[in-house]
Design a protein around this motif. Structure first.
Motif, PDB file in Angstrom:
ATOM      1  N   GLY A  83      11.491 -28.856  40.463  1.00  0.00           N
ATOM      2  CA  GLY A  83      11.051 -29.917  39.542  1.00  0.00           C
ATOM      3  C   GLY A  83      11.607 -29.707  38.142  1.00  0.00           C
ATOM      4  N   ASN A  84      11.618 -28.477  37.685  1.00  0.00           N
ATOM      5  CA  ASN A  84      12.151 -28.182  36.350  1.00  0.00           C
ATOM      6  C   ASN A  84      13.684 -28.187  36.342  1.00  0.00           C
ATOM      7  N   LYS A  85      14.275 -27.780  37.461  1.00  0.00           N
ATOM      8  CA  LYS A  85      15.752 -27.809  37.534  1.00  0.00           C
ATOM      9  C   LYS A  85      16.277 -29.220  37.302  1.00  0.00           C
ATOM     10  N   SER A  86      15.526 -30.203  37.823  1.00  0.00           N
ATOM     11  CA  SER A  86      16.036 -31.580  37.798  1.00  0.00           C
ATOM     12  C   SER A  86      16.326 -32.050  36.372  1.00  0.00           C
ATOM     13  N   TRP A  87      15.537 -31.617  35.401  1.00  0.00           N
ATOM     14  CA  TRP A  87      15.810 -32.065  34.023  1.00  0.00           C
ATOM     15  C   TRP A  87      16.415 -30.965  33.143  1.00  0.00           C
ATOM     16  N   CYS A  88      16.188 -29.692  33.497  1.00  0.00           N
ATOM     17  CA  CYS A  88      16.758 -28.596  32.692  1.00  0.00           C
ATOM     18  C   CYS A  88      18.274 -28.532  32.795  1.00  0.00           C
ATOM     19  N   THR A  89      18.810 -29.217  33.759  1.00  0.00           N
ATOM     20  CA  THR A  89      20.256 -29.213  33.931  1.00  0.00           C
ATOM     21  C   THR A  89      20.980 -29.713  32.675  1.00  0.00           C
ATOM     22  N   ASN A  90      20.277 -30.477  31.831  1.00  0.00           N
ATOM     23  CA  ASN A  90      20.880 -30.963  30.578  1.00  0.00           C
ATOM     24  C   ASN A  90      20.403 -30.232  29.329  1.00  0.00           C
ATOM     25  N   ALA A  91      19.668 -29.147  29.518  1.00  0.00           N
ATOM     26  CA  ALA A  91      19.237 -28.371  28.341  1.00  0.00           C
ATOM     27  C   ALA A  91      20.438 -27.623  27.758  1.00  0.00           C
ATOM     28  N   SER A  92      20.348 -27.277  26.482  1.00  0.00           N
ATOM     29  CA  SER A  92      21.440 -26.530  25.839  1.00  0.00           C
ATOM     30  C   SER A  92      21.280 -25.029  26.022  1.00  0.00           C
ATOM     31  N   VAL A  93      20.027 -24.589  26.022  1.00  0.00           N
ATOM     32  CA  VAL A  93      19.749 -23.153  26.115  1.00  0.00           C
ATOM     33  C   VAL A  93      18.473 -22.958  26.926  1.00  0.00           C
ATOM     34  N   LEU A  94      18.445 -21.919  27.734  1.00  0.00           N
ATOM     35  CA  LEU A  94      17.214 -21.498  28.403  1.00  0.00           C
ATOM     36  C   LEU A  94      16.833 -20.135  27.834  1.00  0.00           C
ATOM     37  N   VAL A  95      15.542 -19.951  27.586  1.00  0.00           N
ATOM     38  CA  VAL A  95      15.070 -18.674  27.048  1.00  0.00           C
ATOM     39  C   VAL A  95      13.905 -18.194  27.899  1.00  0.00           C
ATOM     40  N   VAL A  96      13.974 -16.958  28.348  1.00  0.00           N
ATOM     41  CA  VAL A  96      12.828 -16.347  29.031  1.00  0.00           C
ATOM     42  C   VAL A  96      12.114 -15.467  28.006  1.00  0.00           C
ATOM     43  N   ILE A  97      10.828 -15.739  27.817  1.00  0.00           N
ATOM     44  CA  ILE A  97      10.048 -14.944  26.858  1.00  0.00           C
ATOM     45  C   ILE A  97       9.286 -13.869  27.621  1.00  0.00           C
ATOM     46  N   VAL A  98       9.479 -12.654  27.162  1.00  0.00           N
ATOM     47  CA  VAL A  98       8.912 -11.472  27.796  1.00  0.00           C
ATOM     48  C   VAL A  98       8.056 -10.782  26.743  1.00  0.00           C
ATOM     49  N   SER A  99       6.982 -10.121  27.168  1.00  0.00           N
ATOM     50  CA  SER A  99       6.111  -9.482  26.183  1.00  0.00           C
ATOM     51  C   SER A  99       5.791  -8.038  26.576  1.00  0.00           C
ATOM     52  N   LYS A 100       5.815  -7.156  25.596  1.00  0.00           N
ATOM     53  CA  LYS A 100       5.535  -5.729  25.854  1.00  0.00           C
ATOM     54  C   LYS A 100       4.021  -5.527  25.921  1.00  0.00           C
ATOM     55  N   LYS A 101       3.572  -4.883  27.005  1.00  0.00           N
ATOM     56  CA  LYS A 101       2.139  -4.787  27.266  1.00  0.00           C
ATOM     57  C   LYS A 101       1.456  -3.659  26.499  1.00  0.00           C
ATOM     58  N   THR A 102       2.251  -2.761  25.938  1.00  0.00           N
ATOM     59  CA  THR A 102       1.681  -1.582  25.268  1.00  0.00           C
ATOM     60  C   THR A 102       2.136  -1.513  23.802  1.00  0.00           C
ATOM     61  N   PHE A 103       1.334  -0.806  23.000  1.00  0.00           N
ATOM     62  CA  PHE A 103       1.692  -0.610  21.592  1.00  0.00           C
ATOM     63  C   PHE A 103       2.800   0.433  21.462  1.00  0.00           C
ATOM     64  N   ASP A 104       3.735   0.170  20.553  1.00  0.00           N
ATOM     65  CA  ASP A 104       4.803   1.139  20.291  1.00  0.00           C
ATOM     66  C   ASP A 104       4.219   2.451  19.756  1.00  0.00           C
ATOM     67  N   TYR A 105       3.164   2.339  18.903  1.00  0.00           N
ATOM     68  CA  TYR A 105       2.721   3.530  18.157  1.00  0.00           C
ATOM     69  C   TYR A 105       1.897   4.513  18.979  1.00  0.00           C
ATOM     70  N   ASN A 106       1.239   4.043  20.069  1.00  0.00           N
ATOM     71  CA  ASN A 106       0.450   5.014  20.857  1.00  0.00           C
ATOM     72  C   ASN A 106       0.568   4.824  22.371  1.00  0.00           C
ATOM     73  N   GLY A 107       1.348   3.844  22.796  1.00  0.00           N
ATOM     74  CA  GLY A 107       1.575   3.640  24.236  1.00  0.00           C
ATOM     75  C   GLY A 107       0.390   3.038  24.973  1.00  0.00           C
ATOM     76  N   LYS A 108      -0.709   2.729  24.240  1.00  0.00           N
ATOM     77  CA  LYS A 108      -1.896   2.180  24.903  1.00  0.00           C
ATOM     78  C   LYS A 108      -1.745   0.666  25.107  1.00  0.00           C
ATOM     79  N   PRO A 109      -2.504   0.130  26.095  1.00  0.00           N
ATOM     80  CA  PRO A 109      -2.383  -1.314  26.356  1.00  0.00           C
ATOM     81  C   PRO A 109      -2.781  -2.157  25.146  1.00  0.00           C
ATOM     82  N   SER A 110      -2.039  -3.205  24.924  1.00  0.00           N
ATOM     83  CA  SER A 110      -2.377  -4.171  23.876  1.00  0.00           C
ATOM     84  C   SER A 110      -3.116  -5.339  24.525  1.00  0.00           C
ATOM     85  N   ILE A 111      -4.335  -5.587  24.048  1.00  0.00           N
ATOM     86  CA  ILE A 111      -5.120  -6.686  24.632  1.00  0.00           C
ATOM     87  C   ILE A 111      -4.514  -8.031  24.264  1.00  0.00           C
TER      88      ILE A 111
END
Ligand SMILES: Cc1cc2nc3c(=O)[nH]c(=O)nc-3n(C[C@H](O)[C@H](O)[C@H](O)COP(=O)(O)O)c2cc1C
Length: 205
Positions: A83-111
């Motif tokens: 369904g998304n392919k049908s219209w994304c075919t004319n997009a200029s850019v695709l971006v996948v957003i990824v998120s880090k689950k832990t804090f850099d400073y202590n390695g613990k999970p970030s809520i």
């Protein structure tokens, strides 16, 4: 203050209290021109994302992009649901957003890492409006495949994909998609704002 008027938006979106029109003018069209986007335009969007707030300033968002007609376009495009392919075919850019689950400073999970990544996406989307571009976020793609094929490490979570481009006319879409190619509305404030405790009504609303 951003003041560009947008006729499509004025028809369906009315702010109940005064806000910057930029916010109403961001919506998610599906009709894109298929034009390529220059790096300067694109990187202004990424720069806007960079300045989002986050818990402990951990900045968990990571943005993996592919421009149309580039080496990685087919890989990102192949992750999308049909369904998304049908219209994304004319997009200029695709971006996948990824998120880090832990804090850099202590390695613990970030809520709040998902909340933080969401703020980055909205920054990007609003910046796009100021540049005459449109964005459309998507959950309709294969998250497992994305994680695997984009080499996303285990302490990161795939959040969403975003199509970016220049808006084309409604008529370029299939009749089915044309039906939805308009800015939509929102729940009233009285349904989402509560004073003091969940469920409490607000007199002003
Ligand atoms: C995280 C997220 C996932 C979404 N997934 C899809 C999707 O897979 N396909 C689609 O056509 N629209 C998708 N949308 C678009 C929403 O339907 C749209 O943002 C919502 O209806 C509000 O409309 P507006 O963005 O035009 O204001 C998604 C939006 C968000 C924020």
């Amino acid at each position: 203050m951003y003041t560009t008027s947008n006729l499509d938006v004025e028809k369906t979106r009315k702010a109940a209290f005064e806000i910057n029109p930029l916010i109403l003018n961001r919506w998610s069209p599906r009709s894109f021109t298929g034009q390529e986007l220059g790096d300067k335009e694109l990187f202004s969007l990424f720069e806007a994302a960079r300045w989002a707030p986050s818990s402990f300033n951990n900045q968990p968002w990571r943005l993996i992009y592919a421009k149309r007609n580039s080496q990685h376009w087919n890989l990102l495009f192949s992750l999308l649901a049909d369904g998304n392919k049908s219209w994304c075919t004319n997009a200029s850019v695709l971006v996948v957003i990824v998120s880090k689950k832990t804090f850099d400073y202590n390695g613990k999970p970030s809520i709040t890492h998902q909340f933080d990544a969401g703020a980055a996406w909205e920054n990007l989307a609003l910046q796009a409006v100021t540049q005459g571009l449109v964005t459309h976020a998507m959950q309709g793609f294969d998250y497992e495949q994305a994680k695997r094929e984009l080499n996303v490490p285990d302490d990161y979570e795939v959040m969403a994909m975003v199509a970016i481009g220049k808006r084309a006319s409604r008529e370029k879409l299939s009749p089915e998609l044309q039906k939805h190619e308009a800015p939509n509305d929102r729940k009233p404030l009285s349904e989402i704002i509560m004073e003091g405790k969940f469920g409490n009504k607000v007199g002003l609303l």
